[in-house]
Design a protein around this motif. Structure first.
Motif: not given
Length: 298
Positions: A222-227, A229, A251, A253
């Motif tokens: 989970n990236s802070p974007t949030p997105s 992978s 977004g 998560s």
């Protein structure tokens, strides 16, 4: 859904067949001292609640891991500084002592008491059960695995010391292909009594991991974007693909991922941030079929 007479939520679920499903949750309460752990079992036809008595000192018990294998069900967690390890043998719960290093009485870094936290558990055989977390005692502080050999639990160091990180999840079809992931991109592959650190480069928290039908690991990033992978390890390093999300989501998560035995099908669950007024989180379930040759999503 099972019929329950208490107000709260379910946090964990595990199964080894359609007729052996377990779930763990707790009552909603104003303070941790008032929360009560509840354990439910589904036998293929109906749900029933399995008595789970809180022992002495377990007034703030937090159950963080659940695994099922035949008639044995294991729960792990912590009650303050005390480790909780419980085993259902088909008739009653049996409490296990954690490894000696985890018990109070010694001192760790800075003169603090010894401690261990246990956050996940995976049963591979009746005498082959792994748990994960972290610990500290004189000369050691870092992520840990714990192993049950049928007679007792022991700590297993993975080559990381003087580190604040902790494992959060475990996966694997056998002890020779065990994966553990956690904080700061921490990822470890084990087998044959040795462990290899394969830290995931972005360095974020890795909340869950699963192995697919071919034994390949898949973890959540989970990236802070949030997105979010879905990432796997192949020869030469980590490779990932963006997780699909609802078309109107701003977004996403993910919090959990699971495979289906004998099939490439996997499921991931989490929350999508939707552009409503006010904005709110909606639960999402993703179906994912990895392509063995390209890692592409279907």
């Amino acid at each position: 859904m099972p019929a329950i007479s208490w107000h709260g939520r379910l946090d964990l679920v595990a199964a080894d067949s359609p007729s052996n499903v377990w779930a763990v949750g707790s009552t909603a309460a104003a303070t941790p001292e008032e929360q009560v752990t509840h354990v439910l079992h589904y036998d293929g036809s109906a749900w029933r609640e399995v008595p789970f008595a809180r022992g002495d000192g377990e007034s703030q018990a937090l159950i963080t891991g659940l695994t099922v294998l035949g008639e044995q069900t294991w729960l792990v967690g912590n009650d303050g500084s005390n480790v909780i390890i419980k085993q259902w043998d088909g008739r009653s719960w049996r409490s296990h002592q954690p490894p000696a290093e985890c018990r109070t009485g010694g001192t760790s870094f800075g003169g603090m008491p010894n401690f261990c936290t246990v956050t996940a558990i995976k049963a591979i055989g009746p005498d082959d059960v792994w748990a994960a977390g972290n610990g500290a005692w004189q000369g050691f502080k870092g992520p840990l695995l714990f192993h049950w050999n049928g007679s007792g639990w022991r700590t297993v160091q993975v080559g990381v010391n003087n580190d604040e990180s902790s494992f959060r999840a475990l996966a694997g079809r056998s002890s020779s292909e065990l994966w553990a992931v956690g904080d700061g991109g921490l990822a470890v592959r084990g087998g044959g009594g040795s462990f290899e650190l394969l830290r995931y480069a972005p360095g974020g928290a890795l909340p869950d991991v699963v192995t697919d039908h071919a034994g390949q690991p898949w973890l959540i990033d989970n990236s802070p974007t949030p997105s979010a992978s879905l990432v796997t390890y192949r020869t030469g390093g980590w490779a990932g693909v963006a997780a699909p999300q609802p078309p109107d989501a701003v977004g996403l998560s993910l919090h959990g991922i699971a495979g289906t035995p004998g099939s490439p099908l996997m499921f991931a669950v989490g929350a999508a941030d939707l552009p409503t007024t006010p904005r709110y989180l909606r639960g999402v379930v993703l179906e994912y079929v990895p392509d063995a040759s390209t890692g592409s999503r279907h």
